[in-house]
Design an enzyme around this catalytic site. Sequence first.
Site, PDB file in Angstrom:
ATOM      1  N   LYS A  64     -21.196   9.103  15.488  1.00  0.00           N
ATOM      2  CA  LYS A  64     -20.907   8.306  14.311  1.00  0.00           C
ATOM      3  C   LYS A  64     -21.786   7.058  14.232  1.00  0.00           C
ATOM      4  CE  LYS A  64     -19.138   6.683  10.683  1.00  0.00           C
ATOM      5  NZ  LYS A  64     -17.830   6.515  10.154  1.00  0.00           N
ATOM      6  N   CYS A  95     -18.972  -0.464   6.445  1.00  0.00           N
ATOM      7  CA  CYS A  95     -19.401   0.361   7.590  1.00  0.00           C
ATOM      8  C   CYS A  95     -20.768  -0.012   8.142  1.00  0.00           C
ATOM      9  CB  CYS A  95     -19.391   1.834   7.199  1.00  0.00           C
ATOM     10  SG  CYS A  95     -17.735   2.424   6.852  1.00  0.00           S
ATOM     11  N   LYS A 151       0.842  -1.196   0.000  1.00  0.00           N
ATOM     12  CA  LYS A 151       0.000   0.000   0.000  1.00  0.00           C
ATOM     13  C   LYS A 151       0.877   1.246   0.000  1.00  0.00           C
ATOM     14  CE  LYS A 151      -3.897  -0.787   2.393  1.00  0.00           C
ATOM     15  NZ  LYS A 151      -4.635  -0.928   3.648  1.00  0.00           N
TER      16      LYS A 151
HETATM   17  C1  UDX Z   1     -21.544   5.011   5.087  1.00  0.00           C
HETATM   18  C2  UDX Z   1     -22.061   6.360   5.579  1.00  0.00           C
HETATM   19  O1  UDX Z   1     -22.939   6.912   4.597  1.00  0.00           O
HETATM   20  C3  UDX Z   1     -20.901   7.290   5.854  1.00  0.00           C
HETATM   21  O2  UDX Z   1     -21.369   8.526   6.363  1.00  0.00           O
HETATM   22  C4  UDX Z   1     -19.972   6.636   6.861  1.00  0.00           C
HETATM   23  O3  UDX Z   1     -18.840   7.446   7.099  1.00  0.00           O
HETATM   24  C5  UDX Z   1     -19.518   5.274   6.360  1.00  0.00           C
HETATM   25  O4  UDX Z   1     -20.649   4.469   6.050  1.00  0.00           O
HETATM   26  P1  UDX Z   1     -20.591   4.118   2.778  1.00  0.00           P
HETATM   27  O5  UDX Z   1     -20.401   2.798   3.454  1.00  0.00           O
HETATM   28  O6  UDX Z   1     -19.509   4.659   1.909  1.00  0.00           O
HETATM   29  O7  UDX Z   1     -20.890   5.246   3.853  1.00  0.00           O
HETATM   30  O8  UDX Z   1     -21.892   3.956   1.860  1.00  0.00           O
HETATM   31  P2  UDX Z   1     -23.348   4.598   1.752  1.00  0.00           P
HETATM   32  O9  UDX Z   1     -23.380   5.554   0.642  1.00  0.00           O
HETATM   33  O10 UDX Z   1     -23.865   5.030   3.054  1.00  0.00           O
HETATM   34  O11 UDX Z   1     -24.159   3.299   1.288  1.00  0.00           O
HETATM   35  C6  UDX Z   1     -24.234   2.143   2.118  1.00  0.00           C
HETATM   36  C7  UDX Z   1     -25.048   1.055   1.475  1.00  0.00           C
HETATM   37  O12 UDX Z   1     -26.426   1.398   1.459  1.00  0.00           O
HETATM   38  C8  UDX Z   1     -24.668   0.737   0.027  1.00  0.00           C
HETATM   39  O13 UDX Z   1     -24.641  -0.666  -0.133  1.00  0.00           O
HETATM   40  C9  UDX Z   1     -25.802   1.356  -0.770  1.00  0.00           C
HETATM   41  O14 UDX Z   1     -26.010   0.713  -1.997  1.00  0.00           O
HETATM   42  C10 UDX Z   1     -26.986   1.169   0.178  1.00  0.00           C
HETATM   43  N1  UDX Z   1     -28.081   2.123  -0.031  1.00  0.00           N
HETATM   44  C11 UDX Z   1     -27.879   3.451   0.144  1.00  0.00           C
HETATM   45  C12 UDX Z   1     -29.358   1.646  -0.346  1.00  0.00           C
HETATM   46  O15 UDX Z   1     -29.573   0.433  -0.489  1.00  0.00           O
HETATM   47  N2  UDX Z   1     -30.379   2.544  -0.495  1.00  0.00           N
HETATM   48  C13 UDX Z   1     -30.206   3.876  -0.345  1.00  0.00           C
HETATM   49  O16 UDX Z   1     -31.183   4.623  -0.497  1.00  0.00           O
HETATM   50  C14 UDX Z   1     -28.900   4.355  -0.018  1.00  0.00           C
END
Ligand code: UDX
Length: 437
Positions: free
Chosen positions: A208, A264, A35
């Site tokens: 968080k 997450c 990395k």
């Molecule tokens: C998330 C939080 O949004 C972020 O603030 C935190 O710091 C880390 O976790 P991330 O894991 O990057 O971020 O993805 P996010 O955009 O939240 O989407 C999470 C999951 O939910 C994805 O699999 C996405 O496809 C799904 N999702 C999201 C849905 O199924 N429907 C929605 O309406 C929105």
Amino acid sequence: MRISVIGCGYLGAVHAACMAKLGHDVVGVDVDANKISELSAGRAPFFEPGLEELLQEVQSTGRLSFVTDMSATEGSQVHFVCVGTPQKKGENAADLRYVDSAITALTPYLSPGDLVVGKSTVPVGTAARLAELVKSQQPSADLVWNPEFLREGHAVSDTLQPDRLVYGVHDGSEQHDAVKILDAVYAQPLEAGTPRLVTDLPTAELVKTAANSFLATKISFINAMAELCDAAGADVSLLADAIGMDDRIGRKFLNAGIGFGGGCLPKDIRAFMARAGELGADQALTFLREVDAINMRRRTRVVELTREVCGGSLLGQRITVLGAAFKPESDDVRDSPALSIAAQLQLQGAVVTVTDPEALGNAARRFPELHYEASTDEALRRADALLLLTEWREYRDLDPYETAAKVSGLKILDGRNVLDPTKWRAAGWTYRGLGRP
Ligand code: UDX
């Protein structure tokens, strides 16, 4: 300021580059030599839009370097801890070994007045424990918690223009010395109007996990509505549009489909439940068990629906899965619902081909038993059924007529409800969405 960033994964690599962009002198440290050599060469070790350009831009200023040797943190005034907190194997709780070892490895290099800033997502109570650990080694250094809210796929802009900054300090006071230091670190976003809140340590940690739990709940809520829409013959997309117009509810994160995944949301809600149990407050979070269950049910539902679309049996059916990443604009396949569905279909006798613009390498490492195809055209060829499981632009833009000429069977299951059913049906396809008639 001189800043060190410990842990150069999805969070730390972006944070290091962004801190250098804000004008600081930054050293990124990680135990993974591969990395570090990628980052040192100005290459992002994972796909994140804008990161590689940013790395090259800031590295040319000489303000950003990456090393494996923790002693390079000596002389930095602020040390960000950005290592992962994955789910423990066989348990719901978070595995804190990387956070613990990062802090333990860092403390010998701390100087009086240094500030250790935790950014990783940790169970409430961790920061206070780690603050003790730091103080025991360097009594005049301090530890604060500054949770990160970045979304993969938007990580650079979320870091440079966050929607809020939260500083968790020991006494929760605006007068705490660390507040001035963090204000200097984040001078640019603060000048641009980013709101910042000063809290005590447990509140910052909880902000968080509460935010992620709320987002997960919102997604599972709409997916529960999708189950109901399926049963009642209603349309969950229109339902979401209509309830989302109430600005108390809002339309964001109300996209029904195969559910949430990633590194997450799933592990954070589980770790939150585990921690609540330890604190004797497990009842407060039993609803998250349902949130998790609704989410996992989506995957089974898609497998069942695929079987139905394929005429009752998956045996020998050639199924092409469009998308492997847990969401578009990312190559992350951690707990990806798309991949877990692909693996289930294969286990049940289907002949599965998975394609994705960015995530195939990671997918193949996680599920080597699946067949991968980088070219969308090739992946479409001779498919009996298509499953759109990660809504990359390329798949949303597929033309139903052109696609029809490539496949064997005109059957498509839209796991993200992003295609126009009327258009696809007009081109002769059997279209199925989730929670859509
Ligand atoms: C998330 C939080 O949004 C972020 O603030 C935190 O710091 C880390 O976790 P991330 O894991 O990057 O971020 O993805 P996010 O955009 O939240 O989407 C999470 C999951 O939910 C994805 O699999 C996405 O496809 C799904 N999702 C999201 C849905 O199924 N429907 C929605 O309406 C929105």
